[in-house]
Write a protein that holds these residues in place. Structure first.
Motif, PDB file in Angstrom:
ATOM      1  N   TYR A  55       0.167   2.144   7.185  1.00  0.00           N
ATOM      2  CA  TYR A  55      -1.025   2.102   6.366  1.00  0.00           C
ATOM      3  C   TYR A  55      -1.578   0.688   6.294  1.00  0.00           C
ATOM      4  CZ  TYR A  55       2.102   0.328   2.684  1.00  0.00           C
ATOM      5  OH  TYR A  55       3.001  -0.408   1.963  1.00  0.00           O
ATOM      6  N   LEU A 110      -4.863   0.146   0.661  1.00  0.00           N
ATOM      7  CA  LEU A 110      -4.013   0.790  -0.344  1.00  0.00           C
ATOM      8  C   LEU A 110      -4.141   0.072  -1.677  1.00  0.00           C
ATOM      9  CD1 LEU A 110      -1.921   2.867  -1.147  1.00  0.00           C
ATOM     10  CD2 LEU A 110      -0.140   1.356  -0.245  1.00  0.00           C
ATOM     11  N   ILE A 124      -0.054   5.757  -5.994  1.00  0.00           N
ATOM     12  CA  ILE A 124       0.122   6.526  -4.760  1.00  0.00           C
ATOM     13  C   ILE A 124       1.575   6.420  -4.305  1.00  0.00           C
ATOM     14  CG2 ILE A 124      -0.575   6.713  -2.333  1.00  0.00           C
ATOM     15  CD1 ILE A 124      -3.319   5.566  -3.223  1.00  0.00           C
ATOM     16  N   PRO A 175       1.934   6.793   0.887  1.00  0.00           N
ATOM     17  CA  PRO A 175       0.755   6.207   1.543  1.00  0.00           C
ATOM     18  C   PRO A 175       0.573   6.601   3.004  1.00  0.00           C
ATOM     19  CG  PRO A 175       2.467   4.559   1.291  1.00  0.00           C
ATOM     20  CD  PRO A 175       2.933   5.767   0.526  1.00  0.00           C
TER      21      PRO A 175
END
Length: 458
Positions: free
Chosen positions: A170, A175, A243, A246
């Motif tokens: 990611y 993020l 989250i 991810p």
């Protein structure tokens, strides 16, 4: 009717769209991860279709690829106050660009049909009217008209392809910004997503300048856990759900169709190579027309018998016609169009739902009128497409005095469910074509039908 000179070419065709997605739109919903075909209601069921704009664009592209003609590229020609494109136009040159001649174009002008003072600064095409000018637009209605491509099946066509994008890593910066979005959502502040997260965070009462600087440093250095701790503290007494996965797979769904698509079309052959500059609308810019007249690429036919009434003996404007020496000729242009239709290619999502969109059934006829008579000639009971033989014969009988050439039926072997019945109906025991109300019916392949139609053009 005694005059049987071809003025139009009309036709219909079928595309075999098994497990296909040729034209659609993004779905609705929070994530908008469902893509479906365009559909309309027939009263009971949703029916998939391909827009005429879409398949005519495929045809234009195929014509250019097959001929090598210089394409008439669409370009921006106007912008609104926000800076977005509000106008676009092609070359507006049907003489040098056959594509413009066949498919038409438009450059609309503000105030079309109205008048303005002669000394106003304008680049519009204008018509003098007692010390004033009348604004005119450059428009050419396409000589080639077409319907939607409509599914023969109104039910049982739906298919659904569920898939995932599998991720291995990611983007830390993305993020981190997503976690800030969750913070803003948790404290229920400023949901205007037209603003950046930093603009919205700055307006938050939870952060002063020093805290905001700290957040940016944590994001820039990918210190995600420290960022989450800081956001959690600032959010109290609210709780943030951060989250957890991810790199979880991203789901998406494509709704596709399994059907045959039917379309009709009409080419006004008499309008190819003819340009009307009548009234408030002109098809050929006057400055360009003057240049073409000097170069002998066009000729003024305003006073020819067939155009006198239309132009009121030249009082309403001028009518021009492409010179015989110009290549490609009118017949060459129509020939290229039909040949391209027979090998049509294009469509959306071809990498995922590859589809041969060249017609598997193609019916063509030269006529003395512009009625697209071959409408809804095919049906599908769920076991495959069939030609409505009796309906077809009825149309031929009704329009026999307006059909100027043999009717051509192009079919790919094994495609129509009632292929044997079609051949038995229109081919005698000796292999010769039969007639219906004096009109000869010829059966061949779709590509042969396109070539035969082209050869019969005057």
């Amino acid at each position: 009717m005694t005059d049987k000179t071809l003025t139009h070419v009309v036709g219909t065709f079928l595309i075999q769209a098994d497990a296909s997605f040729l034209n659609g739109a993004k779905g609705t919903g929070e994530d908008q991860n469902v893509t479906g075909p365009k559909t309309f209601w027939d009263g009971k069921n949703k029916v998939p279709y391909v827009s005429a704009q879409a398949w005519k664009r495929w045809l234009r592209n195929t014509v250019i690829e097959e001929t090598g003609w210089l394409p008439s590229v669409q370009k921006s020609s106007g912008w609104n106050k926000k800076g977005n494109v509000s106008k676009h136009e092609s070359e507006l040159n049907p003489v040098d660009f056959p594509e413009d001649d066949i498919f038409g174009y438009m450059r609309a002008e503000a105030g079309q049909g109205g008048t303005k003072e002669e000394d106003e600064d304008t680049e519009d095409e204008e018509l003098e009217t007692s010390g004033r000018t009348r604004t005119k637009s450059v428009m050419r209605a396409s000589p080639f008209s077409a319907s939607l491509l409509i599914s023969l099946r109104s039910k049982g066509w739906q298919g659904e392809d569920e898939a995932f994008v599998h991720l291995k890593e990611y983007d830390p910066s993305s993020l981190a910004k997503a976690e800030i979005e969750r913070f803003l959502s948790a404290i229920n502040e400023d949901k205007d997503k037209k603003k950046t997260v930093w603009e919205r965070l700055k307006k938050s009462k939870k952060f002063d300048a020093a805290s905001l600087k700290t957040v940016k440093e944590l994001v820039d250095n990918n210190r995600l856990e420290e960022l989450r701790t800081l956001l959690s503290e600032k959010a109290k007494p609210n709780e943030i759900k951060f989250i957890e996965k991810p790199i979880s797979p991203v789901p998406y769904t494509t709704l596709f169709y399994n059907t045959n698509l039917q379309g009709i079309f009409c080419l006004n052959y008499n309008r190819l190579g003819v340009y009307w500059n009548i009234g408030d609308r002109i098809e050929l810019e006057e400055t360009r027309a003057k240049k073409f007249l000097e170069e002998k690429k066009i000729k003024d036919v305003t006073n020819e018998d067939r155009y006198k009434k239309l132009s009121d003996n030249g009082k309403r404007g001028n009518i021009y016609k492409i010179a015989d020496e110009v290549k490609p000729s009118v017949k060459d242009r129509a020939t290229a169009l039909f040949n391209a239709l027979a090998v049509l290619r294009g469509g959306a999502k071809q990498a995922q739902f590859g589809t041969d969109i060249a017609p598997k059934a193609l019916i063509l006829a030269g006529t003395t009128c512009g009625n697209p008579i071959f409408n809804h000639l095919f049906e599908d009971d769920g076991n495959g497409p069939s030609l409505k033989i009796e309906t077809f014969k009825e149309i031929i009988s009704d329009y026999s005095d307006r059909i100027a050439k043999p009717v051509l039926i192009g079919i790919r072997s094994g495609y129509l469910k009632n292929e044997d019945a079609v051949k038995k109906e229109f081919i005698d025991e000796n292999g010769n074509p039969k007639t219906v109300s004096g009109i000869q019916i010829l059966i061949m392949t779709p590509i042969e039908a396109a070539k035969r139609m082209s050869e019969s053009l005057p």
